[in-house]
Scaffold this active site. Structure first.
Site, PDB file in Angstrom:
ATOM      1  N   TYR A  53       0.817  -0.900  -0.177  1.00  6.97           N
ATOM      2  CA  TYR A  53       0.166   0.052  -0.046  1.00  6.97           C
ATOM      3  C   TYR A  53       0.936   1.275   0.010  1.00  6.97           C
ATOM      4  O   TYR A  53       1.895   1.232   0.767  1.00  6.97           O
ATOM      5  CB  TYR A  53      -0.812  -0.009   1.175  1.00  6.97           C
ATOM      6  CG  TYR A  53      -2.046  -0.734   1.117  1.00  6.97           C
ATOM      7  CD1 TYR A  53      -2.424  -1.849  -0.134  1.00  6.97           C
ATOM      8  CD2 TYR A  53      -2.997  -1.026   2.134  1.00  6.97           C
ATOM      9  CE1 TYR A  53      -3.291  -2.802  -0.044  1.00  6.97           C
ATOM     10  CE2 TYR A  53      -3.892  -2.143   2.237  1.00  6.97           C
ATOM     11  CZ  TYR A  53      -4.271  -2.860   1.074  1.00  6.97           C
ATOM     12  OH  TYR A  53      -5.086  -3.730   1.267  1.00  6.97           O
ATOM     13  N   SER A 216     -13.914  -4.489   0.106  1.00  9.77           N
ATOM     14  CA  SER A 216     -14.695  -3.767  -0.888  1.00  9.77           C
ATOM     15  C   SER A 216     -16.249  -3.790  -0.525  1.00  9.77           C
ATOM     16  O   SER A 216     -17.177  -4.507  -1.411  1.00  9.77           O
ATOM     17  CB  SER A 216     -14.609  -3.971  -2.390  1.00  9.77           C
ATOM     18  OG  SER A 216     -15.355  -3.039  -3.439  1.00  9.77           O
ATOM     19  N   PRO A 217     -16.582  -3.595   0.593  1.00  4.31           N
ATOM     20  CA  PRO A 217     -18.254  -3.671   1.081  1.00  4.31           C
ATOM     21  C   PRO A 217     -19.094  -2.924   0.244  1.00  4.31           C
ATOM     22  O   PRO A 217     -20.250  -3.257   0.275  1.00  4.31           O
ATOM     23  CB  PRO A 217     -18.125  -3.597   2.715  1.00  4.31           C
ATOM     24  CG  PRO A 217     -16.903  -2.625   2.915  1.00  4.31           C
ATOM     25  CD  PRO A 217     -15.936  -3.089   1.649  1.00  4.31           C
ATOM     26  N   LEU A 218     -18.628  -1.708  -0.134  1.00  2.00           N
ATOM     27  CA  LEU A 218     -19.497  -0.984  -1.177  1.00  2.00           C
ATOM     28  C   LEU A 218     -19.463  -1.456  -2.494  1.00  2.00           C
ATOM     29  O   LEU A 218     -19.955  -0.435  -3.208  1.00  2.00           O
ATOM     30  CB  LEU A 218     -19.421   0.537  -0.836  1.00  2.00           C
ATOM     31  CG  LEU A 218     -19.791   0.862   1.003  1.00  2.00           C
ATOM     32  CD1 LEU A 218     -19.598   2.362   1.110  1.00  2.00           C
ATOM     33  CD2 LEU A 218     -20.888   0.290   1.301  1.00  2.00           C
ATOM     34  N   GLY A 221     -18.091   1.531  -4.171  1.00  2.00           N
ATOM     35  CA  GLY A 221     -19.015   2.867  -4.221  1.00  2.00           C
ATOM     36  C   GLY A 221     -20.417   2.944  -4.627  1.00  2.00           C
ATOM     37  O   GLY A 221     -21.101   3.559  -4.383  1.00  2.00           O
ATOM     38  N   LEU A 222     -20.533   1.468  -5.362  1.00  2.00           N
ATOM     39  CA  LEU A 222     -21.818   1.418  -6.055  1.00  2.00           C
ATOM     40  C   LEU A 222     -22.796   1.130  -5.113  1.00  2.00           C
ATOM     41  O   LEU A 222     -24.185   1.662  -5.488  1.00  2.00           O
ATOM     42  CB  LEU A 222     -21.669   0.282  -7.065  1.00  2.00           C
ATOM     43  CG  LEU A 222     -20.840   0.149  -8.435  1.00  2.00           C
ATOM     44  CD1 LEU A 222     -20.924  -0.986  -9.010  1.00  2.00           C
ATOM     45  CD2 LEU A 222     -21.463   1.323  -9.352  1.00  2.00           C
ATOM     46  N   LEU A 223     -22.483   0.735  -3.900  1.00  3.25           N
ATOM     47  CA  LEU A 223     -23.734   0.540  -3.054  1.00  3.25           C
ATOM     48  C   LEU A 223     -23.686   1.694  -1.822  1.00  3.25           C
ATOM     49  O   LEU A 223     -24.455   1.382  -1.053  1.00  3.25           O
ATOM     50  CB  LEU A 223     -23.313  -0.929  -2.203  1.00  3.25           C
ATOM     51  CG  LEU A 223     -23.256  -1.988  -3.163  1.00  3.25           C
ATOM     52  CD1 LEU A 223     -22.918  -3.391  -2.307  1.00  3.25           C
ATOM     53  CD2 LEU A 223     -24.561  -2.287  -3.783  1.00  3.25           C
ATOM     54  N   GLY A 224     -23.158   2.658  -2.378  1.00  4.61           N
ATOM     55  CA  GLY A 224     -23.116   3.722  -1.236  1.00  4.61           C
ATOM     56  C   GLY A 224     -24.042   4.990  -1.825  1.00  4.61           C
ATOM     57  O   GLY A 224     -23.941   6.061  -1.357  1.00  4.61           O
ATOM     58  N   GLY A 225     -24.921   4.521  -2.661  1.00  9.75           N
ATOM     59  CA  GLY A 225     -25.952   5.543  -3.049  1.00  9.75           C
ATOM     60  C   GLY A 225     -25.301   6.620  -4.430  1.00  9.75           C
ATOM     61  O   GLY A 225     -25.714   7.717  -4.253  1.00  9.75           O
TER      62      GLY A 225
END
Length: 330
Positions: A53, A216-218, A221-225
């Protein structure tokens, strides 16, 4: 904050894992320190990083930022369950690795752990994770190297990342034959949108006593609205997320998701995290906030109770693959 055991271990960790991949590339050192302080204040004690990282010419930078935060004292290191990873080439992107300077040979594991310890400014790593499978190194060699590090006190536990189910089985069967403790966690891509881990990875993790740590729980970003934010003139999707939104069927699915959550008065990003916390075998998702506000939103998800009606609606929008092997065999 709520806590749970990490897999079959006695190690108690928070239901949220602080991901640090943005520290350095997107978040400067001062703001990274502030986010880590806020995470501790919120009760998050599980921090995840990796030796690569920082990326590009700055690989290792993220570990160094965490190390400088530990150096500020205040029992910061003692309060943190620290996880980092080994596998990748630490040279500049596009530069071929020098022989034995990447992957999971015993010589690279030894070299990499010492380099990570130096950057992190600590004398031990709680969970040392294999960032990818190494098709050329037998697990007998890998566990020999790990057992030495445990005996030396440099690491306490070993975990995997991005392993298929059969490799989790191979790793822990080999460990059992040696009398080694084996893997205690698997970090995998898993969220409402991407549920293939339910086919083999999560069942294998549960059978072998590994805690599942979704990354990548979202889903980028697709699942973040993302559609609502786009309409409000907010940060536009890029990369894979933008490609997904360009697909009319995928966009319609995400719109149904956002409409469902609007109906229930729940924020999309918080719902996606809360859903993961209901899933069997999940220790806690990795959240990678760029700001303290994003961290606060993630923390709220831990206390969010999703109704049976909402859970059923989410299942309808994003159906899982079903149990294995029935899902693909019958």
């Amino acid at each position: 904050m709520k806590y749970t055991q990490l897999g079959r271990t006695g190690l108690k960790v928070s239901r949220l894992v602080l991901g640090t991949m943005n520290f350095g590339p997107q978040t400067d050192e001062a703001d990274s320190h502030a986010i880590m302080d806020a995470a501790l204040d919120a009760g998050i004690n599980f921090f995840d990083t990796a030796n690569v990282y920082g990326w590009g010419e700055n690989k290792g930078r993220t570990e160094s930022i965490i190390g400088s935060w530990f150096a500020r004292g205040g029992e910061r290191r003692d309060k943190v369950v620290l996880a980092t990873k080994v596998y990748g080439n630490m040279g500049t992107d596009g530069e071929a690795a020098w022989p034995n300077h990447d992957k999971l040979s015993a010589v690279n594991i030894r070299r990499a752990v010492d380099a990570s310890l130096k950057r992190l400014g600590t004398d031990y790593i709680d969970v040392y994770q294999f960032h990818h499978i190494d098709r050329n190194t037998p697990f007998e060699e890998i566990w020999q190297a790990i057992d030495v590090l445990v005996q030396q006190g440099k690491i306490l536990y070993a975990g995997s990342s991005n392993f298929p189910g059969y490799k989790i089985a191979q790793a822990n069967e080999t460990a059992a034959r040696r009398g080694s403790f084996g893997l205690v966690s698997e970090q995998c891509l898993y969220n409402l949108y991407e549920r293939r881990a339910e086919m083999e990875v999560i069942p294998a993790a549960q059978d072998y006593g590994l805690g599942v740590i979704p990354w990548s729980p979202l889903h980028g970003g697709l699942l973040g609205g993302v559609i609502r934010k786009e309409a409000e003139g907010g940060r536009r999707a890029s990369g894979r997320a933008a490609d997904t939104l360009a697909d009319p069927a995928a966009r319609a699915r995400l719109q149904s998701y956002e409409d469902l959550l609007d109906k229930h008065g729940v924020e999309p990003g918080e719902a996606a995290l809360a859903w993961l916390l209901t899933r069997p075998g999940v220790t806690g998702p990795i959240v990678g906030p760029r700001t303290r506000e994003q961290l606060a939103s993630a923390v709220r998800a831990v206390e969010l109770e999703l109704s049976e009606e909402l859970l059923a609606g989410l299942e309808e929008v994003f159906p899982g693959p079903g149990p294995s092997p029935e899902a693909f065999a019958w």
